[in-house]
Scaffold this motif. Structure first.
Motif, PDB file in Angstrom:
ATOM      1  N   LYS A  69      49.249  38.048  42.132  1.00  0.00           N
ATOM      2  CA  LYS A  69      49.133  38.830  40.905  1.00  0.00           C
ATOM      3  C   LYS A  69      49.729  38.072  39.724  1.00  0.00           C
ATOM      4  O   LYS A  69      49.188  38.105  38.613  1.00  0.00           O
ATOM      5  CB  LYS A  69      49.814  40.181  41.084  1.00  0.00           C
ATOM      6  CG  LYS A  69      49.070  41.125  42.020  1.00  0.00           C
ATOM      7  CD  LYS A  69      49.789  42.461  42.157  1.00  0.00           C
ATOM      8  CE  LYS A  69      49.010  43.416  43.050  1.00  0.00           C
ATOM      9  NZ  LYS A  69      49.699  44.718  43.214  1.00  0.00           N
ATOM     10  N   ARG A 103      43.904  36.708  33.502  1.00  0.00           N
ATOM     11  CA  ARG A 103      43.805  38.020  32.866  1.00  0.00           C
ATOM     12  C   ARG A 103      43.991  37.903  31.355  1.00  0.00           C
ATOM     13  O   ARG A 103      43.299  38.555  30.568  1.00  0.00           O
ATOM     14  CB  ARG A 103      44.854  38.962  33.456  1.00  0.00           C
ATOM     15  CG  ARG A 103      44.627  40.438  33.118  1.00  0.00           C
ATOM     16  CD  ARG A 103      45.777  41.288  33.638  1.00  0.00           C
ATOM     17  NE  ARG A 103      46.081  41.020  35.038  1.00  0.00           N
ATOM     18  CZ  ARG A 103      45.441  41.560  36.053  1.00  0.00           C
ATOM     19  NH1 ARG A 103      44.446  42.410  35.832  1.00  0.00           N
ATOM     20  NH2 ARG A 103      45.782  41.276  37.296  1.00  0.00           N
ATOM     21  N   THR A 110      42.883  39.353  42.001  1.00  0.00           N
ATOM     22  CA  THR A 110      43.369  40.709  41.748  1.00  0.00           C
ATOM     23  C   THR A 110      42.820  41.262  40.436  1.00  0.00           C
ATOM     24  O   THR A 110      43.246  42.328  39.999  1.00  0.00           O
ATOM     25  CB  THR A 110      44.915  40.745  41.717  1.00  0.00           C
ATOM     26  OG1 THR A 110      45.384  39.935  40.625  1.00  0.00           O
ATOM     27  CG2 THR A 110      45.499  40.231  43.014  1.00  0.00           C
ATOM     28  N   LEU A 111      41.886  40.561  39.828  1.00  0.00           N
ATOM     29  CA  LEU A 111      41.256  41.040  38.607  1.00  0.00           C
ATOM     30  C   LEU A 111      40.084  41.954  38.963  1.00  0.00           C
ATOM     31  O   LEU A 111      39.508  41.863  40.047  1.00  0.00           O
ATOM     32  CB  LEU A 111      40.753  39.870  37.763  1.00  0.00           C
ATOM     33  CG  LEU A 111      41.786  38.808  37.381  1.00  0.00           C
ATOM     34  CD1 LEU A 111      41.136  37.725  36.539  1.00  0.00           C
ATOM     35  CD2 LEU A 111      42.959  39.426  36.640  1.00  0.00           C
ATOM     36  N   ASP A 112      39.710  42.822  38.026  1.00  0.00           N
ATOM     37  CA  ASP A 112      38.555  43.685  38.250  1.00  0.00           C
ATOM     38  C   ASP A 112      37.377  43.224  37.397  1.00  0.00           C
ATOM     39  O   ASP A 112      37.436  42.202  36.738  1.00  0.00           O
ATOM     40  CB  ASP A 112      38.907  45.148  37.960  1.00  0.00           C
ATOM     41  CG  ASP A 112      39.484  45.351  36.566  1.00  0.00           C
ATOM     42  OD1 ASP A 112      39.397  44.410  35.736  1.00  0.00           O
ATOM     43  OD2 ASP A 112      40.014  46.446  36.305  1.00  0.00           O
ATOM     44  N   HIS A 113      36.299  43.973  37.443  1.00  0.00           N
ATOM     45  CA  HIS A 113      35.060  43.662  36.713  1.00  0.00           C
ATOM     46  C   HIS A 113      34.501  42.307  37.147  1.00  0.00           C
ATOM     47  O   HIS A 113      34.130  41.473  36.316  1.00  0.00           O
ATOM     48  CB  HIS A 113      35.280  43.688  35.195  1.00  0.00           C
ATOM     49  CG  HIS A 113      35.570  45.052  34.673  1.00  0.00           C
ATOM     50  ND1 HIS A 113      36.845  45.557  34.622  1.00  0.00           N
ATOM     51  CD2 HIS A 113      34.758  46.023  34.197  1.00  0.00           C
ATOM     52  CE1 HIS A 113      36.809  46.797  34.126  1.00  0.00           C
ATOM     53  NE2 HIS A 113      35.557  47.100  33.866  1.00  0.00           N
ATOM     54  N   CYS A 114      34.438  42.091  38.475  1.00  0.00           N
ATOM     55  CA  CYS A 114      33.946  40.826  39.012  1.00  0.00           C
ATOM     56  C   CYS A 114      32.692  41.035  39.848  1.00  0.00           C
ATOM     57  O   CYS A 114      32.612  41.977  40.640  1.00  0.00           O
ATOM     58  CB  CYS A 114      35.008  40.168  39.901  1.00  0.00           C
ATOM     59  SG  CYS A 114      36.569  39.795  39.082  1.00  0.00           S
ATOM     60  N   TRP A 119      29.925  44.004  43.746  1.00  0.00           N
ATOM     61  CA  TRP A 119      30.927  44.306  42.722  1.00  0.00           C
ATOM     62  C   TRP A 119      32.264  44.369  43.454  1.00  0.00           C
ATOM     63  O   TRP A 119      32.472  45.236  44.282  1.00  0.00           O
ATOM     64  CB  TRP A 119      30.586  45.631  42.050  1.00  0.00           C
ATOM     65  CG  TRP A 119      31.349  45.948  40.815  1.00  0.00           C
ATOM     66  CD1 TRP A 119      32.207  46.996  40.618  1.00  0.00           C
ATOM     67  CD2 TRP A 119      31.304  45.252  39.571  1.00  0.00           C
ATOM     68  NE1 TRP A 119      32.696  46.988  39.347  1.00  0.00           N
ATOM     69  CE2 TRP A 119      32.162  45.925  38.674  1.00  0.00           C
ATOM     70  CE3 TRP A 119      30.630  44.113  39.121  1.00  0.00           C
ATOM     71  CZ2 TRP A 119      32.359  45.495  37.355  1.00  0.00           C
ATOM     72  CZ3 TRP A 119      30.827  43.681  37.821  1.00  0.00           C
ATOM     73  CH2 TRP A 119      31.674  44.374  36.951  1.00  0.00           C
ATOM     74  N   THR A 120      33.133  43.420  43.213  1.00  0.00           N
ATOM     75  CA  THR A 120      34.290  43.246  44.080  1.00  0.00           C
ATOM     76  C   THR A 120      35.310  44.376  43.952  1.00  0.00           C
ATOM     77  O   THR A 120      35.428  45.014  42.908  1.00  0.00           O
ATOM     78  CB  THR A 120      35.002  41.918  43.801  1.00  0.00           C
ATOM     79  OG1 THR A 120      35.516  41.928  42.458  1.00  0.00           O
ATOM     80  CG2 THR A 120      34.050  40.740  43.957  1.00  0.00           C
ATOM     81  N   ASP A 121      36.019  44.599  45.057  1.00  0.00           N
ATOM     82  CA  ASP A 121      37.166  45.503  45.055  1.00  0.00           C
ATOM     83  C   ASP A 121      38.343  44.763  45.685  1.00  0.00           C
ATOM     84  O   ASP A 121      38.338  43.520  45.717  1.00  0.00           O
ATOM     85  CB  ASP A 121      36.852  46.818  45.786  1.00  0.00           C
ATOM     86  CG  ASP A 121      36.459  46.608  47.243  1.00  0.00           C
ATOM     87  OD1 ASP A 121      36.642  45.478  47.768  1.00  0.00           O
ATOM     88  OD2 ASP A 121      35.981  47.563  47.873  1.00  0.00           O
ATOM     89  N   GLU A 122      39.330  45.457  46.194  1.00  0.00           N
ATOM     90  CA  GLU A 122      40.533  44.804  46.714  1.00  0.00           C
ATOM     91  C   GLU A 122      40.353  44.254  48.122  1.00  0.00           C
ATOM     92  O   GLU A 122      41.249  43.578  48.637  1.00  0.00           O
ATOM     93  CB  GLU A 122      41.712  45.789  46.684  1.00  0.00           C
ATOM     94  CG  GLU A 122      42.116  46.194  45.278  1.00  0.00           C
ATOM     95  CD  GLU A 122      43.295  47.150  45.267  1.00  0.00           C
ATOM     96  OE1 GLU A 122      43.721  47.580  46.362  1.00  0.00           O
ATOM     97  OE2 GLU A 122      43.794  47.465  44.176  1.00  0.00           O
ATOM     98  N   GLY A 160      33.252  45.357  48.471  1.00  0.00           N
ATOM     99  CA  GLY A 160      32.895  46.093  47.266  1.00  0.00           C
ATOM    100  C   GLY A 160      31.463  46.606  47.294  1.00  0.00           C
ATOM    101  O   GLY A 160      30.674  46.278  48.187  1.00  0.00           O
TER     102      GLY A 160
END
Length: 265
Positions: free
Chosen positions: A103, A110, A131-135, A177-180, A185
């Motif tokens: 992170k 980020r 650990t970023l979103d919108h990927c 669409w990726t998640d953790e 995703g």
């Protein structure tokens, strides 16, 4: 039930701004940039623009700087291996220390994403957990294939090898669409198939793991042409046009229609 586009071009009033993340040869990013250039030559232009390239490797194994130079884009490199080595932390997210370090590492990216007002991050061969979103990412397997327990069957770095070993007669690529999780995703798009062609019966081939890996690696390279290089740019374009949407449970829709097994053209 609320269904919202991943990107709303009408509300934004501008092309979707994309950051391209890569680690190695960057062929997926090159195909994305070529697709953007092709769309720019059409009436209405491209609905998305790649704004910068980011790499988590600073050695010669990554072609990010050359690709950025050829396309006149800003380039940022931040070596994740050096980051973790200097801090004495293993590159893993399976421990609290490793996840915290990851992170911290991602804070640089980020900051860039915020500064450049990026809408979507395109992960083109970006090998590190993020650990970023919108990927949006591309994976060399059909992620609609499930285990009896309902989990995705072919995930991780050896997805092609696992699919061939399991006796699959064809291979496909998927965008998500990726998640953790790892390849968990929402499934966006699935490619056309690549037929599995073995030089000898699978049972015999599996007796020589080196030979088997060579055959699987060759299939993965061919799958890039049939799958990755086609659906990765196409998925980014469709997101930019507002065609992909998600509901509150992460289910995927295209043009308002649910596509539980991924969109297929």
């Amino acid at each position: 039930m609320a269904v919202r586009p991943i990107f709303d071009p009408i509300r934004a009033g501008r092309p979707m701004r994309v950051a391209a993340f890569m680690s190695g040869s960057g062929t997926n990013i090159v195909k994305l940039l070529e697709h953007q250039k092709g769309l720019e030559a059409e009436p209405g232009g491209s609905p998305f623009q790649v704004i910068f390239i980011f790499s988590d490797r600073s050695d010669g194994a990554c072609r990010g700087e050359r690709i950025a130079l050829e396309h006149g884009l800003p380039y940022f490199s931040y070596d994740t291996r050096a980051f973790h080595r200097i801090r004495g932390v293993k590159r893993t997210v399976k421990t609290p220390e490793g996840l915290a370090a990851r992170k911290a590492y991602d804070e640089v990216a980020r900051t860039l994403v915020r500064a450049f007002e990026i809408d979507v991050i395109a992960l083109g061969g970006y090998m590190s957990y993020i650990t970023l979103d919108h990927c949006v990412n591309v994976h060399p397997a059909d992620l609609s294939i499930l285990t009896p327990e309902g989990n995705r069957r072919f995930v991780g770095d050896r997805a092609v090898h696992d699919a061939i070993e399991a006796g699959e007669k064809s291979l496909r690529s998927s965008t998500l669409w990726t998640d953790e999780g790892v390849d968990t995703g929402p499934l966006l798009m699935v490619s056309e198939p690549l037929a599995v062609s073995l030089p000898e019966p699978l049972e015999e081939l599996l007796r020589d793991r080196v030979r088997f890996d060579e055959v699987a690696d060759a299939h993965q390279e061919r799958l890039k042409e049939v799958g990755d290089w086609k659906i990765f740019p196409r998925t980014v374009e469709m997101i930019a046009r507002g065609r992909f949407a998600l509901d509150h449970e992460g289910r995927v829709y295209v043009d308002g229609r649910p596509v539980p097994e991924g969109f297929r053209e």
